[in-house]
Design an enzyme around this catalytic site. Structure first.
Site, PDB file in Angstrom:
ATOM      1  N   GLY A  11       0.832  -1.213   0.000  1.00 11.39           N
ATOM      2  CA  GLY A  11       0.000   0.000   0.000  1.00 11.39           C
ATOM      3  C   GLY A  11       0.862   1.258   0.000  1.00 11.39           C
ATOM      4  O   GLY A  11       2.094   1.187   0.043  1.00 11.39           O
ATOM      5  N   GLU A  34       0.197  -8.912   2.674  1.00 14.46           N
ATOM      6  CA  GLU A  34      -0.830  -8.208   1.877  1.00 14.46           C
ATOM      7  C   GLU A  34      -2.117  -9.025   1.875  1.00 14.46           C
ATOM      8  O   GLU A  34      -2.180 -10.105   2.464  1.00 14.46           O
ATOM      9  CB  GLU A  34      -0.333  -7.982   0.442  1.00 14.46           C
ATOM     10  CG  GLU A  34       0.120  -6.539   0.172  1.00 14.46           C
ATOM     11  CD  GLU A  34      -1.016  -5.505   0.321  1.00 14.46           C
ATOM     12  OE1 GLU A  34      -2.189  -5.880   0.239  1.00 14.46           O
ATOM     13  OE2 GLU A  34      -0.716  -4.311   0.515  1.00 14.46           O
ATOM     14  N   HIS A 155      -7.204  16.203   2.479  1.00 16.74           N
ATOM     15  CA  HIS A 155      -6.442  15.007   2.087  1.00 16.74           C
ATOM     16  C   HIS A 155      -6.662  14.695   0.611  1.00 16.74           C
ATOM     17  O   HIS A 155      -7.559  15.233  -0.025  1.00 16.74           O
ATOM     18  CB  HIS A 155      -6.878  13.789   2.927  1.00 16.74           C
ATOM     19  CG  HIS A 155      -6.244  13.740   4.283  1.00 16.74           C
ATOM     20  ND1 HIS A 155      -6.808  14.362   5.374  1.00 16.74           N
ATOM     21  CD2 HIS A 155      -5.097  13.170   4.731  1.00 16.74           C
ATOM     22  CE1 HIS A 155      -6.031  14.167   6.433  1.00 16.74           C
ATOM     23  NE2 HIS A 155      -4.980  13.444   6.072  1.00 16.74           N
ATOM     24  N   LYS A 159      -8.546   8.992  -0.120  1.00 23.57           N
ATOM     25  CA  LYS A 159      -8.780   8.704   1.307  1.00 23.57           C
ATOM     26  C   LYS A 159     -10.202   8.208   1.518  1.00 23.57           C
ATOM     27  O   LYS A 159     -11.155   8.770   0.983  1.00 23.57           O
ATOM     28  CB  LYS A 159      -8.496   9.952   2.158  1.00 23.57           C
ATOM     29  CG  LYS A 159      -8.595   9.666   3.650  1.00 23.57           C
ATOM     30  CD  LYS A 159      -7.906  10.712   4.481  1.00 23.57           C
ATOM     31  CE  LYS A 159      -8.073  10.452   5.967  1.00 23.57           C
ATOM     32  NZ  LYS A 159      -7.438   9.205   6.412  1.00 23.57           N
TER      33      LYS A 159
END
Ligand code: NAD
Length: 267
Positions: A11, A34, A155, A159
């Site tokens: 990620g 993962e 952000h 997100k």
């Protein structure tokens, strides 16, 4: 050398943690996890992160990696982080969790599991933001009820949770410094003819755009002046550096749930 297992390793944050650990002293990547259907499973995580081979394959289940390490570093989602904590507490492995968006019920479970191991959980691992938590509480205690408090966060477009965990913690910190109950006084966005602002409310505003890493502003608005405390993250490196600092610190602590305030001795 502290051995770290990174969960969510492919990620955005996981990748930054892997490359930051490679440059850090006293800590190494010993496991990488993962989701079970990730296309990069079984590949070397160093290669996935663009660093060249480091001899650590990406696996699809934390149980397969847990014996390889002393601390789990997890930036994923609340369900996955709870499982990471369950497995690490069952094996006596410490945990650093950067995931945000836990419900109050999930937080209770985190607190329960942390009795069996040592865990740092923080919605924001940056040193500057944790100093901001302390400062805004002190400002609120000084300014008391004469100044309106508004929190604005921005952000990137990817997100998933809103407002950010950091904005929520800023709201809770200010509310507690003012002896208010945040769930009662938090006002999340405004629209329409809603009347005048009440003195007690703490406004929460959210921006989502492009690749903004993370900005947080706390406004203390008085009559004739306003004071703003602003933190801007320029890259994810500061979160990864904070997580590594937390990992090195937490392995030597007694069992329990800690935050970055503990790691940075801000309490
Ligand atoms: P991301 O989507 O890029 O990464 C999450 C990773 O978790 C993905 O690669 C995904 O495949 C993986 N994952 C999903 N299911 C999994 C499973 N079962 N096992 C292992 N891995 C699994 O998201 P991101 O931007 O890296 O953010 C992750 C979390 O960290 C979010 O909650 C975000 O808000 C939080 N975050 C916290 C801080 C902090 O300082 N505390 C900073 C940035 C982001």
């Amino acid at each position: 050398m502290i051995k770290a297992i990174v969960v969510g390793a492919a990620g955005r944050m996981g990748g930054t943690v892997i490359s930051t650990i490679q440059e850090a002293e006293g800590i190494e990547v010993s496991g990488a996890v993962e989701r079970p259907d990730h296309p990069f499973l079984n590949r070397d995580i160093g290669e996935v992160a663009g660093l060249g081979e480091i001899g650590v394959p990406l696996v699809g289940d934390i149980q397969r990696a847990i014996k390889a390490g002393e601390v789990v570093i997890d930036f994923t989602n609340p369900e996955v982080s709870l499982r990471s904590l369950e497995v690490s507490s069952g094996s006596g492995v410490a945990a650093v969790i950067g995931t945000t968006g836990f419900t109050p019920q999930q937080m209770e479970k985190v607190a329960q599991l942390a009795k069996e191991t040592r865990c740092v959980l923080s919605p924001n691992m940056s040193v500057g933001v944790n100093l901001m938590f302390k400062i805004v509480g002190e400002i609120a205690r000084i300014l008391r009820d004469d100044y309106d408090v508004e929190i604005v966060e921005a952000h990137h477009r990817f997100k998933k949770d809103s407002p950010s965990g950091t904005a929520m913690k800023l709201g809770e910190t200010v509310a507690s410094a003012l002896n208010r109950d945040f769930p009662q006084v938090g006002v999340f966005g405004r629209r329409g003819v809603i009347g005048e602002r009440t003195p007690q409310e703490i406004g929460m505003q959210v921006v989502r755009a492009g690749d903004i890493v993370g900005d947080h502003t706390v406004i203390f608005g008085g009559l004739g002046e306003r004071l703003e405390v602003i933190h801007r993250s320029h890259s994810r490196d500061n979160f990864a550096r904070g997580a590594i600092r937390a990992a090195k610190w937490v392995v030597t602590q007694p069992n329990g749930l800690y935050d970055m305030g503990d790691v940075l001795s801000l309490k």
